[in-house]
Write a protein that holds these residues in place. Structure first.
Motif, short mmCIF file in Angstrom:
data_model
loop_
_atom_site.label_atom_id
_atom_site.label_comp_id
_atom_site.label_asym_id
_atom_site.label_seq_id
_atom_site.Cartn_x
_atom_site.Cartn_y
_atom_site.Cartn_z
N ASP A 151 14.70 10.40 -17.82
CA ASP A 151 13.69 9.79 -17.33
C ASP A 151 14.73 8.69 -15.79
N GLY A 152 15.59 8.41 -15.95
CA GLY A 152 16.27 7.41 -14.88
C GLY A 152 16.04 8.23 -13.49
N ASP A 153 16.10 9.76 -14.05
CA ASP A 153 16.73 10.94 -12.92
C ASP A 153 15.32 10.72 -12.02
N LEU A 154 14.28 10.42 -12.56
CA LEU A 154 12.84 10.88 -12.17
C LEU A 154 12.84 9.41 -11.59
N ARG A 155 12.98 8.07 -12.24
CA ARG A 155 12.46 6.59 -11.25
C ARG A 155 13.56 7.34 -9.90
N VAL A 198 16.16 17.58 -9.21
CA VAL A 198 16.80 16.15 -9.09
C VAL A 198 17.72 15.76 -10.74
N ALA A 199 18.34 16.98 -11.44
CA ALA A 199 18.86 16.65 -12.57
C ALA A 199 20.45 15.95 -11.81
N THR A 200 20.88 15.16 -12.75
CA THR A 200 22.34 15.00 -13.24
C THR A 200 23.61 15.55 -13.57
N GLY A 225 9.59 15.88 -26.26
CA GLY A 225 9.78 14.59 -27.54
C GLY A 225 10.74 14.38 -27.12
N PHE A 226 11.59 14.49 -26.00
CA PHE A 226 12.94 13.94 -26.71
C PHE A 226 13.40 12.80 -25.32
N GLY A 227 12.53 13.21 -24.10
CA GLY A 227 12.27 12.04 -22.31
C GLY A 227 13.81 13.00 -22.05
N ILE A 228 14.02 14.04 -22.43
CA ILE A 228 15.16 14.98 -20.77
C ILE A 228 14.23 16.14 -20.87
N GLY A 229 15.66 17.34 -20.23
CA GLY A 229 14.93 18.08 -19.36
C GLY A 229 16.47 19.20 -19.73
N ALA A 230 16.86 19.90 -20.31
CA ALA A 230 18.39 20.26 -20.10
C ALA A 230 18.39 21.86 -19.01
#
Length: 313
Positions: free
Chosen positions: A243-247, A261-263, A225-230
């Motif tokens: 979300d930016g990484d996904l796009r 995909v992760a930064t 629910g935060f829009g991120i994955g650690a």
């Protein structure tokens, strides 16, 4: 017809001029009073009658909120049992423009009898209060701003300002810090701004391993629910998926892993950071979520909505 705006300007200029006089002629005992209160093992008992009593309450509150234990005692109530609130380790700060308020006399006598240090604030150095006091904080005897010389205006402003000057001088003597201030202001706007990230963050973090397929990582992110994955490897944070990484990786996204995909080396903040500082970072970077880390170990997630709900903004 009298112009109310011109009246207001006249009052403010009169009081401002009086404050300038006080600033240029502070009482000789001011430094000694700061030394006395700074070394106090008890409390500052602030008292006054009438308008001076209202000012005394504010001074006591300012002392208490800036690290100087203090309380207001009503002089009339003191004569009917509240004198017991004054301890042997305390000091009494007594306010009276005339120095002759009858309600103060029992308390003056009590301080003399039990050798409780007495600080007087008055515009009349020859008054009963100032003759009895151990330390004299004499304010200038200047015209009241009311125009008829009877309504406490200039005198109460000077007394209040002198109380503020004492409180701030003591604050700086003690090296009182913003985090100390927050201890005495846990509620309201000030309390929210002084809160630590650790008190607002979410301890449940949406965590994935570097080799987690993105189809699975998306489910974890959605559930979080935060829009991120650690992205965590061996307990260490190695990246964050936003979300930016996904796009940016939309082509063949489902063929990739979370680590792809992760930064890497994402922005993180420590849990002891002030919430207001964390909000500044979010605004500056134009992001909405921060991962909270102790070293490189993730311990929580903070969303900008958490800060807004807490009243930090």
């Amino acid at each position: 017809m009298i112009d109310p705006l011109e009246t207001a300007r006249e009052v403010l200029r009169t009081e401002a001029a009086a404050l300038e006089v006080l600033a240029n002629a502070l009482p000789d005992d001011f430094t000694g009073v700061v030394d006395l209160i700074a070394g106090l093992s008890g409390r500052v008992i602030v008292t006054g009658m009438g308008k001076s009593g209202h000012i005394a309450r504010k001074i006591a509150a300012t002392f208490a909120s800036t690290g100087t234990p203090s309380m207001f005692v009503h002089p009339a109530e003191a004569s009917h049992g509240d004198m017991g609130m004054i301890g042997a380790d305390d000091v009494v700060l007594m306010l009276s423009n005339s120095g002759e308020a009858a309600e103060l006399r029992d308390m003056i006598e009590h301080t003399r009898r039990f050798q409780v240090p007495l600080i007087g604030i008055s515009s009349r150095p020859g008054s009963t209060l100032m003759q009895a006091a151990d330390h004299l904080l004499t304010i200038p005897a200047l015209p009241e701003a009311c125009g008829i010389g009877m309504v406490p205006t200039t005198s109460t402003t000077l007394t209040l300002a002198l109380g503020d000057a004492l409180a701030v001088a003591l604050l700086r003597r003690r090296n009182f810090r913003p985090e100390d201030f927050s201890v005495f202001h846990p509620g309201g706007k000030l309390g929210a701004q002084m809160a630590r990230v650790s008190t607002l963050m979410h301890a449940k973090i949406p965590v994935v391993a570097p080799d987690t397929p993105m189809a699975e990582a998306l489910l974890v992110m959605t559930a979080g629910g935060f829009g991120i994955g650690a992205v965590v490897d061996g307990g260490r944070l190695t990246g964050v998926i936003t979300d930016g990484d996904l796009r940016r990786n939309i082509d063949h996204l489902m063929e990739r892993t979370a680590g792809d995909v992760a930064t890497p080396d994402p922005l993180t903040v420590p849990p002891d950071m002030l919430a207001a500082a964390a909000l500044a970072i979010l605004n500056d970077r134009k992001i909405s979520v921060l991962v909270i880390c102790e070293g490189d170990v993730p311990v929580g997630v903070l969303h900008i909505h958490d800060l807004l709900r807490a009243g930090v903004a």
